[in-house]
Scaffold this motif. Structure first.
Motif, PDB file in Angstrom:
ATOM      1  N   CYS A  69     -44.075 -38.795  13.421  1.00  0.00           N
ATOM      2  CA  CYS A  69     -44.553 -38.438  14.746  1.00  0.00           C
ATOM      3  C   CYS A  69     -43.863 -39.445  16.207  1.00  0.00           C
ATOM      4  O   CYS A  69     -43.740 -38.892  16.982  1.00  0.00           O
ATOM      5  CB  CYS A  69     -45.891 -39.003  14.832  1.00  0.00           C
ATOM      6  SG  CYS A  69     -46.998 -37.930  13.582  1.00  0.00           S
ATOM      7  N   VAL A  74     -53.820 -40.522  23.242  1.00  0.00           N
ATOM      8  CA  VAL A  74     -54.069 -39.368  22.711  1.00  0.00           C
ATOM      9  C   VAL A  74     -54.499 -39.558  21.288  1.00  0.00           C
ATOM     10  O   VAL A  74     -53.773 -40.269  20.611  1.00  0.00           O
ATOM     11  CB  VAL A  74     -52.861 -38.302  22.758  1.00  0.00           C
ATOM     12  CG1 VAL A  74     -53.145 -37.072  22.313  1.00  0.00           C
ATOM     13  CG2 VAL A  74     -52.452 -37.964  24.169  1.00  0.00           C
ATOM     14  N   ASN A 109     -54.924 -38.957  17.353  1.00  0.00           N
ATOM     15  CA  ASN A 109     -54.182 -38.284  16.399  1.00  0.00           C
ATOM     16  C   ASN A 109     -54.824 -38.377  15.203  1.00  0.00           C
ATOM     17  O   ASN A 109     -55.695 -39.272  14.733  1.00  0.00           O
ATOM     18  CB  ASN A 109     -52.635 -38.669  16.547  1.00  0.00           C
ATOM     19  CG  ASN A 109     -52.686 -40.106  16.077  1.00  0.00           C
ATOM     20  OD1 ASN A 109     -52.755 -40.587  14.574  1.00  0.00           O
ATOM     21  ND2 ASN A 109     -52.741 -41.201  16.836  1.00  0.00           N
ATOM     22  N   GLU A 137     -41.487 -38.905  26.284  1.00  0.00           N
ATOM     23  CA  GLU A 137     -42.589 -38.627  25.097  1.00  0.00           C
ATOM     24  C   GLU A 137     -42.861 -39.570  24.511  1.00  0.00           C
ATOM     25  O   GLU A 137     -42.235 -40.483  23.710  1.00  0.00           O
ATOM     26  CB  GLU A 137     -42.119 -37.451  24.346  1.00  0.00           C
ATOM     27  CG  GLU A 137     -42.153 -36.243  24.648  1.00  0.00           C
ATOM     28  CD  GLU A 137     -41.563 -35.047  23.897  1.00  0.00           C
ATOM     29  OE1 GLU A 137     -41.218 -35.370  22.878  1.00  0.00           O
ATOM     30  OE2 GLU A 137     -41.463 -34.025  24.306  1.00  0.00           O
ATOM     31  N   SER A 138     -44.322 -40.001  24.268  1.00  0.00           N
ATOM     32  CA  SER A 138     -44.884 -41.071  23.459  1.00  0.00           C
ATOM     33  C   SER A 138     -44.679 -40.746  22.039  1.00  0.00           C
ATOM     34  O   SER A 138     -44.621 -41.793  21.293  1.00  0.00           O
ATOM     35  CB  SER A 138     -46.359 -41.687  23.830  1.00  0.00           C
ATOM     36  OG  SER A 138     -46.878 -40.417  23.921  1.00  0.00           O
ATOM     37  N   SER A 139     -44.910 -39.580  21.817  1.00  0.00           N
ATOM     38  CA  SER A 139     -45.034 -38.965  20.450  1.00  0.00           C
ATOM     39  C   SER A 139     -44.659 -37.497  20.352  1.00  0.00           C
ATOM     40  O   SER A 139     -44.731 -37.008  21.565  1.00  0.00           O
ATOM     41  CB  SER A 139     -46.475 -39.276  19.820  1.00  0.00           C
ATOM     42  OG  SER A 139     -46.693 -38.495  18.603  1.00  0.00           O
ATOM     43  N   GLU A 146     -45.857 -34.926  22.822  1.00  0.00           N
ATOM     44  CA  GLU A 146     -46.883 -35.545  23.901  1.00  0.00           C
ATOM     45  C   GLU A 146     -46.396 -35.283  25.227  1.00  0.00           C
ATOM     46  O   GLU A 146     -45.429 -35.089  25.690  1.00  0.00           O
ATOM     47  CB  GLU A 146     -47.523 -36.651  23.477  1.00  0.00           C
ATOM     48  CG  GLU A 146     -48.166 -36.728  22.293  1.00  0.00           C
ATOM     49  CD  GLU A 146     -49.405 -35.672  22.014  1.00  0.00           C
ATOM     50  OE1 GLU A 146     -50.085 -35.590  22.946  1.00  0.00           O
ATOM     51  OE2 GLU A 146     -49.737 -35.598  20.830  1.00  0.00           O
ATOM     52  N   LYS A 147     -47.446 -35.425  26.115  1.00  0.00           N
ATOM     53  CA  LYS A 147     -47.285 -35.184  27.364  1.00  0.00           C
ATOM     54  C   LYS A 147     -46.345 -36.489  28.198  1.00  0.00           C
ATOM     55  O   LYS A 147     -46.228 -37.323  27.369  1.00  0.00           O
ATOM     56  CB  LYS A 147     -48.619 -35.303  28.456  1.00  0.00           C
ATOM     57  CG  LYS A 147     -49.204 -36.793  28.051  1.00  0.00           C
ATOM     58  CD  LYS A 147     -50.930 -36.604  28.633  1.00  0.00           C
ATOM     59  CE  LYS A 147     -51.424 -37.801  28.328  1.00  0.00           C
ATOM     60  NZ  LYS A 147     -52.965 -37.558  28.664  1.00  0.00           N
ATOM     61  N   ARG A 155     -45.067 -39.476  29.921  1.00  0.00           N
ATOM     62  CA  ARG A 155     -45.766 -40.939  29.574  1.00  0.00           C
ATOM     63  C   ARG A 155     -44.724 -41.927  29.998  1.00  0.00           C
ATOM     64  O   ARG A 155     -43.465 -41.725  30.088  1.00  0.00           O
ATOM     65  CB  ARG A 155     -45.813 -41.119  27.988  1.00  0.00           C
ATOM     66  CG  ARG A 155     -47.018 -40.443  27.638  1.00  0.00           C
ATOM     67  CD  ARG A 155     -48.296 -41.325  28.080  1.00  0.00           C
ATOM     68  NE  ARG A 155     -49.378 -40.993  27.042  1.00  0.00           N
ATOM     69  CZ  ARG A 155     -50.599 -41.715  27.457  1.00  0.00           C
ATOM     70  NH1 ARG A 155     -50.952 -42.178  28.449  1.00  0.00           N
ATOM     71  NH2 ARG A 155     -51.514 -41.368  26.578  1.00  0.00           N
TER      72      ARG A 155
END
Ligand code: HEC
Ligand code: HEC
Ligand code: HEC
Ligand code: HEC
Ligand code: HEC
Length: 405
Positions: free
Chosen positions: A47, A157, A159, A222-224, A227-228, A230
């Motif tokens: 991830c 977020v 998970n 992207e943090s992961s 994802e949005k 960040r």
């Protein structure tokens, strides 16, 4: 807690059987136990691919892998003071702090050269809940056995793999200090062996910068996976490798030809808010090299200045091992944001209209007694070509000087 209890239980069983050799019984089967408490970094990769790939290129990912580490670990364990077998791993693979009875597994894997145990990886930082700065060196407190990972996000977020919790610690130098401030083996040297010096009095730090500002620069991304957008932090930990090096120092070079004699004055201005170099391992140096090239670019004069710390052992002999040190010999490290002036004097090159002055500031290659250098060479698959034997350039200046009539 559950993990610990389980471990103690297995120990009791092993001990009561008595015939099983403790080493084999403890080390082989327990890597899964350790990795239950400190999930292996390859579990996070799925991830957090970007973070993983950055971290993988960083020195942190190789903290128990280098030939120099193997050779010095071995020297430490054989030394008179080498009784605490966990010492080196307390920072190089800090999960040993929670599993001191498994230290042999760490030693065996480090010695083999291709450890499957992590060194300083994801869980080793993201399970730290608190750093006690009253201790010297500061000590991390790990929270294991839960499912929560600590990090910088307030609005994380959800998970399926883990819970998250925001800790301001992750944006503060404290997190780094437990490994970077000082090394306990030479704690008896006290303040004299602080690796970073008066970093907290530096202009950079007073203006609000933390270790992360420079060594984990932020950007938007992207943090992961998926994802949005960040605020994310670079995990390649630029230091000796990476672009940050170009921000380490400025050189100002002034050459004065005075007939037969020439003088070169070099101002070395450190822009680093802590000591340069930081002096663990104890052979770390930064070297200012001067080369004068005369006719046909032949080197006619060379000189250098070394910035670092030398140590003396209990017999008063110089040692490159900080774990043997009882005294600081000489201390020439560049202090936080210090400007140092060096003067070189030499005969003006002959039979030429001009000559070149080349000044370079480098991280010095590994130095030390021949036996140690040979050991490192033997431990390395690249032999004498191992990067540790090469200087790393920080900044360089060159100018062409007319000799004048
Ligand atoms: C658990 C101990 C530990 C913690 C916590 C830690 N480090 Fe380190 N760090 C190390 C070790 C060990 C190395 C050396 C790895 C190697 O080269 O084998 C290292 C290397 C580095 C380097 C590379 C230095 C060089 O010479 O190129 C940088 C930069 C760095 N760390 C920055 C940080 C920052 C910033 C933090 C805090 C966010 C941090 N570290 C937290 C143990 C730690
Ligand atoms: C308090 C934490 C700490 C302890 C304890 C510690 N180290 Fe380190 N070590 C570090 C950090 C941080 C670095 C990275 C320093 C830098 O690049 O400026 C490092 C770097 C090194 C390096 C150079 C990088 C490499 O992997 O080749 C070697 C070798 C090394 N340590 C060996 C040891 C040995 C051997 C011991 C035990 C006697 C030990 N260290 C104990 C924190 C520690
Ligand atoms: C030396 C300690 C250290 C190591 C090792 C480390 N991190 Fe981090 N990580 C941090 C710090 C400190 C921050 C917060 C930086 C900031 O916000 O300035 C952070 C931020 C993050 C974030 C949120 C920001 C972002 O960039 O996405 C994620 C996700 C993360 N780390 C995952 C990981 C994973 C996965 C690994 C292993 C591959 C890892 N970290 C290894 C210290 C570390
Ligand atoms: C199933 C996917 C998945 C796996 C596997 C996973 N993560 Fe995450 N992680 C996420 C998501 C999604 C977020 C939230 C990102 C955000 O808020 O932008 C996150 C957030 C984080 C954060 C930031 C937490 C905060 O509150 O600041 C850290 C640190 C982190 N993960 C570390 C890890 C580590 C270490 C591992 C491996 C042990 C790991 N993650 C495994 C999906 C995963
Ligand atoms: C203002 C930016 C800045 C801040 C803040 C900062 N550093 Fe550095 N650091 C540098 C620069 C520039 C260098 C020298 C170039 C290089 O090696 O990356 C450096 C070098 C290093 C090195 C490798 C040098 C060596 O001799 O091995 C380590 C390790 C390190 N820093 C750790 C830290 C830690 C820990 C903190 C927080 C206490 C910190 N730094 C704060 C800019 C900074």
């Amino acid at each position: 807690m559950i993990v610990r209890a389980f471990f103690m239980l297995t120990c009791v069983v092993v001990l009561s059987i008595g015939t099983v050799t403790p080493v084999a019984a403890q080390t082989v089967p327990n890597q899964p136990l350790i990795e239950k408490a400190f999930p292996h970094s390859n579990k996070c990769k799925r991830c957090h691919e970007r973070v993983y790939e950055e971290w993988e290129t960083s020195p942190l990912a190789k903290s128990i892998h280098s030939p120099a580490f193997r050779a010095s670990l071995d020297a430490y364990l054989k030394s008179a003071g080498g009784k605490d077998q966990t010492l080196c791993f307390r920072c190089h693979a800090p999960h040993v702090r929670e599993f001191p009875d498994h230290v042999q597994l760490f030693i065996d894997q480090a010695k083999e050269g291709d450890p499957s145990l992590d060194g300083v990886a994801c869980s080793q930082c993201h399970l730290i809940k608190h750093v006690d700065r009253a201790k010297h060196p500061p000590e991390p407190q790990y929270e294991i056995g839960g499912k929560t990972l600590y990090g910088p996000y307030k609005d994380f977020v959800q998970n399926l793999a883990h819970q998250s919790m925001e800790l301001s610690l992750f944006q503060k130098s404290d997190l780094c200090l437990n490994c970077h401030q000082s090394v306990p083996s030479v704690a008896n040297l006290g303040k004299a062996n602080d690796l970073l010096g008066n970093w907290d009095q530096s202009r950079a730090v007073k203006s609000g910068k933390e270790c992360q500002t420079c060594h984990m620069p932020q950007q938007v991304g992207e943090s992961s996976n998926g994802e949005k957008k960040r605020t994310i932090a670079n995990h390649s930990f630029p230091g000796r490798i990476g672009k940050l090096r170009q921000e380490a120092a400025k050189l100002n070079v002034q050459t004065k030809v005075d007939g037969e004699k020439t003088t070169v004055r070099v101002k070395v201005q450190s822009l680093v808010p802590h000591n340069l170099p930081t002096t663990h391992p104890a052979w770390a140096t930064v070297v200012l090299n001067l080369d004068i090239k005369g006719k046909n670019l032949k080197t006619v004069f060379s000189d250098k200045r070394a910035y670092g710390r030398t140590y003396l052992d209990a017999q008063g002999q110089p040692t490159i091992f900080d774990f043997e040190a009882v005294k600081v010999g000489e201390d020439t490290v560049l202090k936080p944001e210090e400007t140092r002036e060096e003067t070189f004097t030499f005969p003006t090159p002959k039979d030429t209209k001009t000559f070149d002055v080349e000044v370079a500031l480098n991280y010095g290659p590994l130095n030390g007694p021949a036996s140690f250098l040979q050991r490192v060479e033997a431990e390395s698959s690249q032999g004498s070509q191992d990067p540790v034997f090469q200087p790393i350039e920080i900044v360089k200046r060159a100018e062409n000087i007319p000799v004048g009539k």
